[in-house]
Design a protein around this motif. Structure first.
Motif, PDB file in Angstrom:
ATOM      1  N   LEU A   1       6.697  -1.535  -9.237  1.00  0.00           N
ATOM      2  CA  LEU A   1       6.626  -2.834  -8.561  1.00  0.00           C
ATOM      3  C   LEU A   1       5.188  -3.326  -8.505  1.00  0.00           C
ATOM      4  N   LEU A   2       4.249  -2.427  -8.210  1.00  0.00           N
ATOM      5  CA  LEU A   2       2.841  -2.810  -8.117  1.00  0.00           C
ATOM      6  C   LEU A   2       2.337  -3.338  -9.454  1.00  0.00           C
ATOM      7  N   TYR A   3       2.745  -2.696 -10.545  1.00  0.00           N
ATOM      8  CA  TYR A   3       2.308  -3.139 -11.872  1.00  0.00           C
ATOM      9  C   TYR A   3       2.913  -4.506 -12.207  1.00  0.00           C
ATOM     10  N   ALA A   4       4.179  -4.685 -11.876  1.00  0.00           N
ATOM     11  CA  ALA A   4       4.843  -5.966 -12.131  1.00  0.00           C
ATOM     12  C   ALA A   4       4.152  -7.090 -11.368  1.00  0.00           C
ATOM     13  N   LEU A   5       3.815  -6.841 -10.115  1.00  0.00           N
ATOM     14  CA  LEU A   5       3.128  -7.847  -9.315  1.00  0.00           C
ATOM     15  C   LEU A   5       1.711  -8.081  -9.831  1.00  0.00           C
TER      16      LEU A   5
ATOM     17  N   LYS B   1       1.619 -26.526  -5.407  1.00  0.00           N
ATOM     18  CA  LYS B   1       0.389 -26.000  -4.834  1.00  0.00           C
ATOM     19  C   LYS B   1       0.656 -24.884  -3.831  1.00  0.00           C
ATOM     20  N   ARG B   2       1.655 -25.074  -2.973  1.00  0.00           N
ATOM     21  CA  ARG B   2       1.943 -24.048  -1.965  1.00  0.00           C
ATOM     22  C   ARG B   2       2.428 -22.768  -2.615  1.00  0.00           C
ATOM     23  N   THR B   3       3.285 -22.913  -3.635  1.00  0.00           N
ATOM     24  CA  THR B   3       3.793 -21.730  -4.332  1.00  0.00           C
ATOM     25  C   THR B   3       2.650 -20.960  -4.981  1.00  0.00           C
ATOM     26  N   PHE B   4       1.747 -21.678  -5.654  1.00  0.00           N
ATOM     27  CA  PHE B   4       0.633 -21.013  -6.325  1.00  0.00           C
ATOM     28  C   PHE B   4      -0.378 -20.466  -5.322  1.00  0.00           C
ATOM     29  N   PHE B   5      -0.477 -21.102  -4.151  1.00  0.00           N
ATOM     30  CA  PHE B   5      -1.343 -20.562  -3.111  1.00  0.00           C
ATOM     31  C   PHE B   5      -0.833 -19.185  -2.677  1.00  0.00           C
ATOM     32  N   VAL B   6       0.486 -19.073  -2.508  1.00  0.00           N
ATOM     33  CA  VAL B   6       1.088 -17.798  -2.106  1.00  0.00           C
ATOM     34  C   VAL B   6       0.838 -16.740  -3.174  1.00  0.00           C
ATOM     35  N   PHE B   7       1.129 -17.082  -4.450  1.00  0.00           N
ATOM     36  CA  PHE B   7       0.949 -16.112  -5.518  1.00  0.00           C
ATOM     37  C   PHE B   7      -0.527 -15.770  -5.734  1.00  0.00           C
ATOM     38  N   ASP B   8      -1.397 -16.753  -5.555  1.00  0.00           N
ATOM     39  CA  ASP B   8      -2.834 -16.502  -5.677  1.00  0.00           C
ATOM     40  C   ASP B   8      -3.291 -15.525  -4.602  1.00  0.00           C
TER      41      ASP B   8
END
Length: 209
Positions: free
Chosen positions: A3-7, A87-94
Protein backbone atom coordinates in the motif's frame (compact mmCIF):
# COMPACT_ATOMS: atom_id res chain seq x y z
CA UNK A 1 2.82 -4.11 -4.40
CA UNK A 2 2.50 -2.70 -0.88
CA UNK A 3 0.00 0.00 0.00
CA UNK A 4 2.82 2.41 0.87
CA UNK A 5 4.48 1.83 -2.51
CA UNK A 6 1.19 2.30 -4.36
CA UNK A 7 0.56 5.58 -2.55
CA UNK A 8 4.14 6.63 -3.25
CA UNK A 9 3.48 6.16 -6.98
CA UNK A 10 0.30 8.25 -6.67
CA UNK A 11 2.25 10.94 -4.82
CA UNK A 12 4.88 10.94 -7.57
CA UNK A 13 2.14 11.32 -10.19
CA UNK A 14 0.49 14.23 -8.38
CA UNK A 15 3.82 15.99 -7.76
CA UNK A 16 4.67 15.63 -11.45
CA UNK A 17 1.32 17.16 -12.41
CA UNK A 18 1.95 20.16 -10.14
CA UNK A 19 5.26 20.75 -11.91
CA UNK A 20 3.74 20.31 -15.37
CA UNK A 21 0.96 22.77 -14.56
CA UNK A 22 3.50 25.43 -13.58
CA UNK A 23 5.45 24.70 -16.77
CA UNK A 24 2.23 25.22 -18.74
CA UNK A 25 1.68 28.59 -17.05
CA UNK A 26 5.22 29.53 -18.11
CA UNK A 27 4.35 28.44 -21.70
CA UNK A 28 7.06 25.78 -21.88
CA UNK A 29 7.02 23.08 -24.56
CA UNK A 30 6.34 19.39 -23.85
CA UNK A 31 9.99 18.62 -23.16
CA UNK A 32 10.22 21.52 -20.73
CA UNK A 33 7.05 20.32 -19.02
CA UNK A 34 8.51 16.82 -18.71
CA UNK A 35 11.71 18.16 -17.15
CA UNK A 36 9.84 20.35 -14.66
CA UNK A 37 7.46 17.50 -13.80
CA UNK A 38 10.44 15.18 -13.34
CA UNK A 39 12.41 17.41 -10.99
CA UNK A 40 9.26 18.19 -8.99
CA UNK A 41 8.49 14.53 -8.46
CA UNK A 42 11.98 13.13 -7.76
CA UNK A 43 14.06 16.20 -6.90
CA UNK A 44 13.50 15.79 -3.18
CA UNK A 45 14.38 12.10 -3.08
CA UNK A 46 17.42 12.66 -5.29
CA UNK A 47 18.69 15.48 -3.06
CA UNK A 48 18.19 13.26 -0.01
CA UNK A 49 20.08 10.35 -1.57
CA UNK A 50 22.97 12.60 -2.61
CA UNK A 51 23.22 14.05 0.90
CA UNK A 52 23.14 10.56 2.39
CA UNK A 53 25.64 9.21 -0.15
CA UNK A 54 23.13 6.59 -1.26
CA UNK A 55 23.80 5.54 -4.86
CA UNK A 56 22.29 4.89 -7.30
CA UNK A 57 19.52 7.33 -6.36
CA UNK A 58 16.00 5.95 -5.88
CA UNK A 59 14.46 6.70 -9.30
CA UNK A 60 17.38 5.07 -11.12
CA UNK A 61 16.58 1.80 -9.34
CA UNK A 62 12.84 1.84 -10.08
CA UNK A 63 11.65 2.29 -13.69
CA UNK A 64 8.07 2.78 -12.45
CA UNK A 65 8.94 6.26 -11.17
CA UNK A 66 10.17 7.70 -14.51
CA UNK A 67 7.27 5.98 -16.32
CA UNK A 68 4.77 7.49 -13.89
CA UNK A 69 6.20 10.96 -14.50
CA UNK A 70 6.20 10.44 -18.28
CA UNK A 71 2.51 9.45 -18.17
CA UNK A 72 1.70 12.59 -16.19
CA UNK A 73 2.57 14.81 -19.18
CA UNK A 74 -0.10 13.56 -21.64
CA UNK A 75 -2.55 13.12 -18.76
CA UNK A 76 -2.17 16.77 -17.73
CA UNK A 77 -2.35 17.94 -21.36
CA UNK A 78 -5.51 15.94 -22.15
CA UNK A 79 -7.38 16.60 -18.90
CA UNK A 80 -6.08 20.11 -18.16
CA UNK A 81 -9.58 21.64 -18.09
CA UNK A 82 -10.74 19.14 -15.49
CA UNK A 83 -7.56 19.33 -13.40
CA UNK A 84 -8.03 23.09 -12.91
CA UNK A 85 -11.39 22.36 -11.24
CA UNK A 86 -9.96 19.69 -8.94
CA UNK A 87 -7.91 21.96 -6.70
CA UNK A 88 -9.24 20.45 -3.47
CA UNK A 89 -8.67 16.91 -4.70
CA UNK A 90 -5.09 17.69 -5.72
CA UNK A 91 -4.51 19.52 -2.45
CA UNK A 92 -5.43 16.32 -0.59
CA UNK A 93 -3.22 14.13 -2.78
CA UNK A 94 -0.38 16.66 -2.63
CA UNK A 95 -0.57 16.64 1.17
CA UNK A 96 -0.69 12.85 1.24
CA UNK A 97 2.30 12.91 -1.12
CA UNK A 98 4.46 15.09 1.12
CA UNK A 99 3.48 12.92 4.10
CA UNK A 100 4.54 9.74 2.28
CA UNK A 101 7.76 11.31 1.03
CA UNK A 102 8.50 12.51 4.57
CA UNK A 103 8.00 8.99 5.90
CA UNK A 104 10.01 7.25 3.15
CA UNK A 105 12.77 9.85 3.44
CA UNK A 106 13.01 9.34 7.19
CA UNK A 107 13.05 5.57 6.85
CA UNK A 108 15.88 5.68 4.34
CA UNK A 109 17.82 8.16 6.48
CA UNK A 110 17.35 6.12 9.66
CA UNK A 111 18.59 3.01 7.84
CA UNK A 112 21.96 4.78 7.45
CA UNK A 113 22.21 5.23 11.24
CA UNK A 114 22.33 9.04 11.18
CA UNK A 115 21.04 11.06 14.13
CA UNK A 116 17.21 11.02 14.36
CA UNK A 117 17.06 14.84 14.21
CA UNK A 118 18.90 14.77 10.88
CA UNK A 119 16.64 11.96 9.70
CA UNK A 120 13.66 14.25 10.29
CA UNK A 121 15.35 16.91 8.18
CA UNK A 122 16.00 14.34 5.45
CA UNK A 123 12.30 13.47 5.51
CA UNK A 124 11.44 17.13 5.02
CA UNK A 125 14.01 17.44 2.22
CA UNK A 126 12.44 14.45 0.45
CA UNK A 127 9.02 16.08 0.60
CA UNK A 128 9.72 19.70 -0.34
CA UNK A 129 12.98 19.97 -2.26
CA UNK A 130 11.42 18.94 -5.55
CA UNK A 131 9.06 21.90 -5.30
CA UNK A 132 11.95 24.22 -4.47
CA UNK A 133 13.89 23.09 -7.56
CA UNK A 134 10.71 23.42 -9.67
CA UNK A 135 10.13 27.00 -8.58
CA UNK A 136 13.77 28.01 -9.08
CA UNK A 137 13.81 26.60 -12.61
CA UNK A 138 10.56 28.45 -13.34
CA UNK A 139 11.98 31.72 -11.97
CA UNK A 140 9.65 31.78 -8.97
CA UNK A 141 10.37 32.35 -5.29
CA UNK A 142 9.90 28.85 -3.85
CA UNK A 143 6.44 28.41 -2.37
CA UNK A 144 7.71 27.13 0.96
CA UNK A 145 9.68 30.36 1.50
CA UNK A 146 6.81 32.78 1.00
CA UNK A 147 3.51 31.30 2.15
CA UNK A 148 1.74 28.31 3.68
CA UNK A 149 2.95 26.03 6.45
CA UNK A 150 4.44 23.33 4.24
CA UNK A 151 7.93 22.34 5.29
CA UNK A 152 6.98 22.93 8.93
CA UNK A 153 4.17 20.39 8.58
CA UNK A 154 6.68 17.85 7.28
CA UNK A 155 9.03 18.49 10.21
CA UNK A 156 6.17 18.09 12.69
CA UNK A 157 5.04 14.90 10.99
CA UNK A 158 8.59 13.57 10.96
CA UNK A 159 8.91 14.24 14.69
CA UNK A 160 5.64 12.39 15.36
CA UNK A 161 6.83 9.50 13.19
CA UNK A 162 10.07 9.28 15.17
CA UNK A 163 8.27 9.27 18.54
CA UNK A 164 5.81 6.62 17.45
CA UNK A 165 8.45 4.45 15.80
CA UNK A 166 10.90 4.55 18.70
CA UNK A 167 8.67 4.68 21.76
CA UNK A 168 5.52 2.74 20.92
CA UNK A 169 4.75 -0.77 19.79
CA UNK A 170 2.39 0.33 17.05
CA UNK A 171 2.52 -1.39 13.67
CA UNK A 172 4.09 0.38 10.70
CA UNK A 173 0.76 0.96 8.95
CA UNK A 174 -0.71 2.65 12.04
CA UNK A 175 2.37 4.85 12.36
CA UNK A 176 2.13 5.76 8.67
CA UNK A 177 -1.54 6.63 9.10
CA UNK A 178 -1.06 8.79 12.21
CA UNK A 179 1.89 10.65 10.64
CA UNK A 180 -0.09 11.32 7.47
CA UNK A 181 -3.10 12.58 9.45
CA UNK A 182 -0.88 14.94 11.48
CA UNK A 183 0.59 16.49 8.33
CA UNK A 184 -2.84 16.77 6.67
CA UNK A 185 -4.40 18.41 9.73
CA UNK A 186 -1.56 20.95 10.04
CA UNK A 187 -1.84 21.89 6.37
CA UNK A 188 -5.64 22.08 6.36
CA UNK A 189 -5.72 24.23 9.50
CA UNK A 190 -2.99 26.52 8.13
CA UNK A 191 -4.88 27.01 4.86
CA UNK A 192 -8.28 27.47 6.52
CA UNK A 193 -7.04 30.10 8.96
CA UNK A 194 -4.42 31.59 6.62
CA UNK A 195 -1.57 30.74 8.96
CA UNK A 196 2.05 31.14 7.92
CA UNK A 197 5.47 31.50 9.43
CA UNK A 198 6.48 35.03 10.54
CA UNK A 199 8.00 37.01 7.68
CA UNK A 200 11.45 38.55 7.92
CA UNK A 201 11.61 42.32 7.82
CA UNK A 202 14.74 44.31 7.19
CA UNK A 203 15.61 47.19 9.52
CA UNK A 204 14.73 50.62 8.09
CA UNK A 205 17.60 52.65 6.69
CA UNK A 206 18.15 56.39 6.64
CA UNK A 207 16.97 56.48 3.03
CA UNK A 208 13.62 55.01 4.10
CA UNK A 209 13.03 57.82 6.65
Amino acid sequence: MSLLYALDIIGTFVFAISGIRLAAKKKMDLFGALVIGFVTAVGGGTTRDVLLGSYPVAWVQDINLPLTIALAVPFTFIFRKYIVNLKRTFFVFDTIGIALFTISGMQKALSTDIHPALAIVMGMVSAVMGGVIRDILCNEIPLIFRKEIYATACLAGGFVFFLLDYYTGLTENIIYLITTVVIIVIRVVSIKYDLSMPKMKDAPTEQDD
